[in-house]
Enzyme design. Structure first.
Site, PDB file in Angstrom:
ATOM      1  N   GLU A 109      41.114  64.169 145.373  1.00  0.00           N
ATOM      2  CA  GLU A 109      40.378  65.082 146.260  1.00  0.00           C
ATOM      3  C   GLU A 109      39.660  66.176 145.453  1.00  0.00           C
ATOM      4  O   GLU A 109      38.559  66.586 145.806  1.00  0.00           O
ATOM      5  CB  GLU A 109      41.329  65.696 147.298  1.00  0.00           C
ATOM      6  CG  GLU A 109      41.773  64.653 148.339  1.00  0.00           C
ATOM      7  CD  GLU A 109      42.838  65.184 149.292  1.00  0.00           C
ATOM      8  OE1 GLU A 109      43.855  65.718 148.807  1.00  0.00           O
ATOM      9  OE2 GLU A 109      42.649  65.065 150.510  1.00  0.00           O
ATOM     10  N   GLU A 129      48.893  59.342 149.850  1.00  0.00           N
ATOM     11  CA  GLU A 129      49.631  60.258 150.732  1.00  0.00           C
ATOM     12  C   GLU A 129      50.407  59.537 151.827  1.00  0.00           C
ATOM     13  O   GLU A 129      51.498  59.950 152.218  1.00  0.00           O
ATOM     14  CB  GLU A 129      48.666  61.266 151.374  1.00  0.00           C
ATOM     15  CG  GLU A 129      48.184  62.368 150.443  1.00  0.00           C
ATOM     16  CD  GLU A 129      46.953  61.993 149.642  1.00  0.00           C
ATOM     17  OE1 GLU A 129      46.636  60.784 149.532  1.00  0.00           O
ATOM     18  OE2 GLU A 129      46.292  62.900 149.112  1.00  0.00           O
TER      19      GLU A 129
END
Ligand code: 3HC
Ligand code: NAI
Length: 706
Positions: A109, A129
């Site tokens: 990210e 995640e």
């Protein structure tokens, strides 16, 4: 050149380029120190007129392993990751992410928030995640779809699987052919930046939900519902990614944040994060330390080329380690080796191996019927019949022929490793290596330490497990070690419930709804009911006080209902099919047995009763195992159950599940049924001392230290 005071992040300026280097070993987790370092770095670079471009990179072999998972349970989270990324993306000078290795989760990210990304062809990135029961919460669900094709972006986020950077041409602006060329290519790339192309913000890209994209969503949703049955986060991931196509960037981020918190506050997220650390903690054992030497393992022998021996040998061949297999008869040896070849050929047919790989692996496997051929091996794993006399003969012979320092291991699933060790002159070299079936597939390895096993042997075996891609858990000696000892009450209660009037399909339904991959009756039929029958025969001392123990299962075996292999067990099977079909005859057998044994059949057996009796008794046995020190910590038991028995990872393992439910509740429920079931209940369902103690202290298994 300016330098900053932040040990987690370095900052240098050279020839107009500010380089912000994450250097927080082992994985550049984005801890508070790293986040502060990134913000400080960007601010310093923006306020320095000599700087015209900013590079974010890493001094480690990976770019970043993502958000610091240990911070999820609390602490000072400011500045949070989205704030850091906001700062990066809105920088008024070009920010280039240079990835010298993998970037995962928040790490990717960070890169997606930069204006440019550079890496090398062999690299991988991912948004894992979902494996922690959450979703990318720092813009990953909004930025990745803006750069990658919809199917790749969605699949990466929903499955969490790492992806080769070459499959992400839209994400990377430059992919060097080799890591060695990364530095030079970065310099050239920076030199090519000009006023028009220097700031490219991912958030400026607008996506729309076309019919084609909708089709991708429909397909991935259908696939996810099947593949991720029981999991909460994967469908939330899909919902979040949809926002990238239907909402403005800022709104999509807010939507992602809301869904992220929804996931984070679930028992599943706690369970999966617990499991992440549990798996790694299994490798932290107090029996050895850095100074303990390791033995070199370059040649292995396996005794017995049957079901387990063949699978065990394949693990070593797969890792490039030569293996000699020993059988007493040439015929058995040929059969074992032929089966291994067949397994490899099947993998080749499915495209998982090339024919060349099949041949390379087969070339590492040799066979013998002579013990003298084992004189120079570093490790022997015995996988002969489960009979103490046979094992003793093997170990006595190994003691004579193997070189000093060779590790002598047994794959026994129940026998006393101390007794096996005692028949050799070198008990310090003897250990249990308990593989699970199919041994070439199952990830779990119980490493069984006997009384005299030396620290260097334990260390060598724990490290070797990694080499052969197993997750090793160190356990002590007792009947069935950790996994099989705990499965005993689970199977016992399932069988007793059948005697009391429950049907196999009812019991199986409750446990599969809980998340087990299959119920105990389907599992028993697959393994073969005769196996349990012989174990019961050999354990009369343990069970003789309860004539109802395994009674229905015994009658099934006596009627030649051995399970799938005979087409009938607790269920019926049509020829060539593995689909269990309920069989009224089984209920009739149970009815007759109940009448014979004086057990009153009931039609009020609830789902709760099934869950408590099968699962809470398994947990209760886990408590005994902890108290006796057979497992060093409760998380080790969780690792064994998830990897060895398919316990749902979203429940974190049986001990984490018990902690989540609350030990007081487990004690109450066990006590209720112990009372309700009279003498039977008193015999088998009483909560253990440790369970009662921890419940009274309002403590948990996780906090228990022996
Ligand atoms: N946070 C905290 N600690 C971490 C960590 C992380 N993200 N990743 C790894 N660690 C720790 C491990 O617990 C281990 O600690 P230990 O030595 O005390 O046991 C140590 O770092 C080394 O880890 P591994 O043994 O796993 O090292 P490997 O080299 O085998 O693997 C890795 C490296 C591939 C990065 C692997 O550690 C991994 O998969 N990490 C987790 C990746 C992940 O899930 N990232 C997403 C985090 S959540 C997130 O980013 C949320 C965001 O979207 C907001
Ligand atoms: P198996 O019956 O398939 O294989 C045993 C092999 O050992 C046979 O090929 C036999 O010919 C050979 N053998 C017997 N005596 C021998 C001797 N003295 N010297 C050399 N070879 C000899 O049995 P399986 O299932 O492979 O089990 C082997 C061991 O693994 C047992 O101790 C069992 O408890 C353990 N185990 C079995 C699991 C399973 O699911 N089958 C799981 C985990 C452990």
């Amino acid at each position: 050149m300016t330098e900053m005071e932040n040990k987690a992040v370095g900052y240098t300026v050279q020839q107009g380029v500010a380089t912000i280097t994450m250097q927080s070993a082992p994985v550049n987790a984005l801890s508070r120190a790293v986040r502060v370092g990134l913000i400080d770095g960007i601010e310093s670079a923006l306020s320095d007129d000599s700087v015209s471009a900013i590079v974010i990179t890493s001094s480690l072999a990976l770019f970043s392993g993502g958000a610091d998972i240990s911070e999820f349970s609390g602490g000072d989270l400011s500045p949070n990751l989205p704030e850091v990324l906001d700062k990066i993306e809105n920088a008024t000078k070009p920010v280039v992410a240079v990835l010298p290795g993998p970037a995962f989760g928040g790490g990717l990210e960070v890169a997606l928030a930069c204006h440019h990304r550079i890496t090398f062809a062999g690299n991988q990135v991912g948004l894992p995640e979902v494996n922690l029961g959450i979703l990318p919460g720092a813009g990953g669900t909004q930025r990745l779809p803006r750069l990658a094709d919809p199917a790749t972006a969605l699949t990466m986020i929903v499955t969490g699987k790492p992806t080769s950077v070459v499959k992400l041409p839209g994400v990377f602006d430059k992919i060097s052919d080799k890591p060695e060329h990364l530095l030079e290519d970065t310099k050239q790339y920076l030199a090519s930046l000009n006023a028009e192309n220097c700031i490219k913000r991912t958030s400026d890209i607008t996506l729309t939900m076309s019919e084609e994209v909708q089709g991708v969503f429909d397909a991935v949703t259908a696939q996810t519902k099947k593949a991720a049955r029981g999991f909460f986060a994967p469908l939330k991931c899909i919902e979040a990614v949809k926002g990238a196509y239907t909402l403005a960037f800022e709104d999509g981020l807010k939507h992602e944040g809301k869904l992220f918190m929804e996931c984070m506050n679930t028992p599943q997220a706690r369970a999966q994060q617990h499991f992440f650390f549990a798996e790694r903690a299994a490798g932290h054992v107090s029996d050895f330390d850095k100074s303990t030497p390791e033995r070199s393992i370059e040649k292995v022998a396996v005794i017995g080329a049957g079901t387990m021996g063949g699978g065990i040998a394949m693990n070593f061949a797969n890792a490039g380690i030569p293996v000699t297999m020993l059988e007493l008869k040439q015929e058995a040896l040929d059969k074992g080796l032929a089966l291994i070849r067949k397994n490899y050929e099947n993998s080749a047919k499915k495209g998982k191996l090339t024919q060349e790989q099949v041949e390379t692996r087969m070339a590492l496997l040799s066979g013998t019927t002579t013990y003298d051929d084992l004189a120079d091996v570093d490790l022997v794993i015995e996988a002969v019949f489960e009979k103490m006399e046979v094992k003793k003969t093997v170990f006595t012979t190994l003691d004579k022929v193997c070189k000093p320092g060779a590790i002598l291991a047994s794959n026994t699933s129940t026998l006393d490793v101390n007794e096996i060790a005692a028949c050799t002159s070198r008990p310090q070299d003897v250990i249990g290596l308990h593989f699970f079936s199919p041994a070439n597939v199952m990830k779990l390895l119980e490493v069984v330490k006997a009384e005299d096993t030396s620290a260097d042997v334990i260390k060598t075996c724990m490290k070797l497990a990694k080499r052969i891609k197993k997750v090793a858990v160190l356990v002590g000696v007792c009947f069935g070690f950790v996994g099989n000892r705990m499965i005993e009450p689970y199977g016992r209660e399932a069988n007793r419930l059948l005697l009391e009037g429950a049907s196999p399909e009812q019991v199986d339904r409750v446990l599969t709804q809980f998340g087990m991959p299959m119920g105990p009756f389907t599992m028993g039929d697959m393994a073969g009911l005769d196996i349990g029958y012989y174990v019961r025969q050999s354990r009369q001392a343990f069970i003789s006080h309860d004539p109802t123990y395994g009674a229905v299962a015994d009658r099934l075996v006596e009627k030649d209902r051995n399970g799938l292999k005979t087409g009938r067990g607790a269920y019926l099977y049509e020829a060539g099919s593995r689909v269990p079909i309920p069989d009224p005859e089984v209920l009739e057998i149970a009815k007759q047995e109940a009448a014979r044994l004086g057990v009153t059949q009931r039609d009020d057996i609830s789902d709760e009763e099934i869950l408590v009796r099968c699962l809470y008794t398994l947990i209760n046995e886990g408590a005994c195992i902890l108290e006796e020190g057979i497992a060093a910590k409760s998380s080790d038991i969780d690792v064994i159950y998830v990897y060895g028995y398919g316990f749902p990872v979203y429940r974190g393992g049986p001990m984490q599940y018990a902690d989540e439910v609350g030990l007081g509740e487990i004690v109450d429920k066990l006590s209720t049924y112990a009372e309700r079931l009279g003498d039977y209940g008193k015999m088998w369902l009483q909560p253990s001392d440790l369970l009662i103690k921890l419940a009274q202290e309002r403590s948990s298994f996780a906090k228990f230290k022996n």
